[in-house]
Design a protein around this motif. Structure first.
Motif, PDB file in Angstrom:
ATOM      1  N   GLN A   2      21.310  76.746  63.344  1.00 16.82           N
ATOM      2  CA  GLN A   2      21.322  75.287  63.301  1.00 16.82           C
ATOM      3  C   GLN A   2      22.697  74.718  62.970  1.00 16.82           C
ATOM      4  O   GLN A   2      23.122  73.739  63.567  1.00 16.82           O
ATOM      5  N   ALA A   3      23.420  75.309  62.039  1.00 17.29           N
ATOM      6  CA  ALA A   3      24.742  74.792  61.670  1.00 17.29           C
ATOM      7  C   ALA A   3      25.692  74.869  62.864  1.00 17.29           C
ATOM      8  O   ALA A   3      26.425  73.912  63.142  1.00 17.29           O
ATOM      9  N   ALA A   4      25.653  75.978  63.579  1.00 17.57           N
ATOM     10  CA  ALA A   4      26.511  76.125  64.759  1.00 17.57           C
ATOM     11  C   ALA A   4      26.120  75.107  65.822  1.00 17.57           C
ATOM     12  O   ALA A   4      26.985  74.475  66.443  1.00 17.57           O
ATOM     13  N   GLN A   5      24.826  74.927  66.026  1.00 16.10           N
ATOM     14  CA  GLN A   5      24.348  73.974  67.027  1.00 16.10           C
ATOM     15  C   GLN A   5      24.736  72.546  66.650  1.00 16.10           C
ATOM     16  O   GLN A   5      25.150  71.757  67.492  1.00 16.10           O
TER      17      GLN A   5
ATOM     18  N   ILE B 106      28.665  81.139  55.772  1.00 17.56           N
ATOM     19  CA  ILE B 106      27.605  80.927  54.799  1.00 17.56           C
ATOM     20  C   ILE B 106      28.107  81.496  53.481  1.00 17.56           C
ATOM     21  O   ILE B 106      28.528  82.653  53.413  1.00 17.56           O
ATOM     22  N   THR B 107      28.110  80.677  52.460  1.00 16.88           N
ATOM     23  CA  THR B 107      28.600  81.145  51.164  1.00 16.88           C
ATOM     24  C   THR B 107      27.437  81.728  50.374  1.00 16.88           C
ATOM     25  O   THR B 107      26.364  81.136  50.292  1.00 16.88           O
ATOM     26  N   ALA B 108      27.664  82.877  49.816  1.00 12.02           N
ATOM     27  CA  ALA B 108      26.637  83.539  49.018  1.00 12.02           C
ATOM     28  C   ALA B 108      26.624  82.928  47.623  1.00 12.02           C
ATOM     29  O   ALA B 108      27.677  82.610  47.072  1.00 12.02           O
ATOM     30  N   GLY B 109      25.435  82.771  47.082  1.00  8.69           N
ATOM     31  CA  GLY B 109      25.299  82.255  45.724  1.00  8.69           C
ATOM     32  C   GLY B 109      25.722  83.312  44.717  1.00  8.69           C
ATOM     33  O   GLY B 109      25.921  84.474  45.056  1.00  8.69           O
ATOM     34  N   SER B 110      25.866  82.901  43.501  1.00 10.66           N
ATOM     35  CA  SER B 110      26.241  83.868  42.462  1.00 10.66           C
ATOM     36  C   SER B 110      25.074  84.813  42.212  1.00 10.66           C
ATOM     37  O   SER B 110      23.918  84.499  42.482  1.00 10.66           O
ATOM     38  N   ALA B 111      25.378  85.948  41.674  1.00 12.18           N
ATOM     39  CA  ALA B 111      24.355  86.967  41.419  1.00 12.18           C
ATOM     40  C   ALA B 111      23.276  86.404  40.500  1.00 12.18           C
ATOM     41  O   ALA B 111      23.570  85.778  39.499  1.00 12.18           O
TER      42      ALA B 111
ATOM     43  N   VAL C  32      26.893  83.311  66.433  1.00 12.77           N
ATOM     44  CA  VAL C  32      27.969  83.677  65.504  1.00 12.77           C
ATOM     45  C   VAL C  32      28.580  82.371  65.005  1.00 12.77           C
ATOM     46  O   VAL C  32      29.418  81.765  65.669  1.00 12.77           O
ATOM     47  N   ARG C  33      28.129  81.942  63.857  1.00 11.15           N
ATOM     48  CA  ARG C  33      28.470  80.620  63.315  1.00 11.15           C
ATOM     49  C   ARG C  33      29.966  80.335  63.326  1.00 11.15           C
ATOM     50  O   ARG C  33      30.406  79.298  63.812  1.00 11.15           O
ATOM     51  N   ARG C  34      30.782  81.232  62.777  1.00 11.32           N
ATOM     52  CA  ARG C  34      32.229  81.020  62.698  1.00 11.32           C
ATOM     53  C   ARG C  34      32.828  80.826  64.089  1.00 11.32           C
ATOM     54  O   ARG C  34      33.628  79.919  64.313  1.00 11.32           O
TER      55      ARG C  34
END
Length: 161
Positions: free
Chosen positions: A133-136, A114-119, A34-36
């Motif tokens: 990986q980001a959390a680690q 994680i930010t979602a890209g635009s449609a 859970v990244r956050r």
């Protein structure tokens, strides 16, 4: 209990702040999926380790102004601590290695979500990166800060002998 002892920074000694930092690292590792949550624990761990250094450093200074100086310079929150450490210059006299500042900048640069890209936008998928990986990486940066803080505290204690 005196007013100074009831203060948020002085409520624990350096060793207790470090134990709290290690507990936060462990909690972050337990929630790496859970990244956050993992990044929040990583940042809290690093901030608690910085509290330990502030306590040890201020006590080594032996001045009555040490508490006010620690809080006015470093702020109250772990985010304040990490931002200042990342922007650290000679005016911040807490004895930490340069790699601690690098780790603080890197830790704060990792987005908690994680930010979602635009449609309709293309999404780049990096296959070599794992889902956590980001959390680690955040936990690794926090470990580097905790280690640097432990080294600084040991150095302060040695200098006091």
């Amino acid at each position: 209990m005196t007013e100074a002892e009831a203060h948020w920074l002085w409520r624990l000694d350096a060793d207790a702040w470090m134990r709290s930092a290690l507990a936060e690292l462990e909690a972050g590792a337990d929630h790496v999926a859970v990244r956050r949550t993992a990044l929040t624990h990583a940042r809290r761990a690093a901030g608690m380790a910085l509290n330990a250094v502030l306590v040890a450093w201020a006590r080594a200074q032996g001045t009555s102004d040490a508490l006010a100086a620690a809080e006015s310079r470093w702020g109250r929150s772990y985010v304040d601590h990490l931002r200042l450490l990342g922007d650290s210059g000679p005016e911040n006299q807490v004895p930490l290695e340069a790699r601690a500042a690098e780790a603080a900048r890197a830790l704060m640069a990792i987005p908690v979500a994680i930010t979602a890209g635009s449609a309709g936008a293309e999404v780049l998928v990096q296959l070599h990166r794992g889902p956590n990986q980001a959390a680690q990486q955040g936990l690794d940066h926090a470990r580097a800060i905790v280690h640097a803080c432990a080294t600084a505290i040991a150095d302060l204690r040695t200098a006091a002998l």
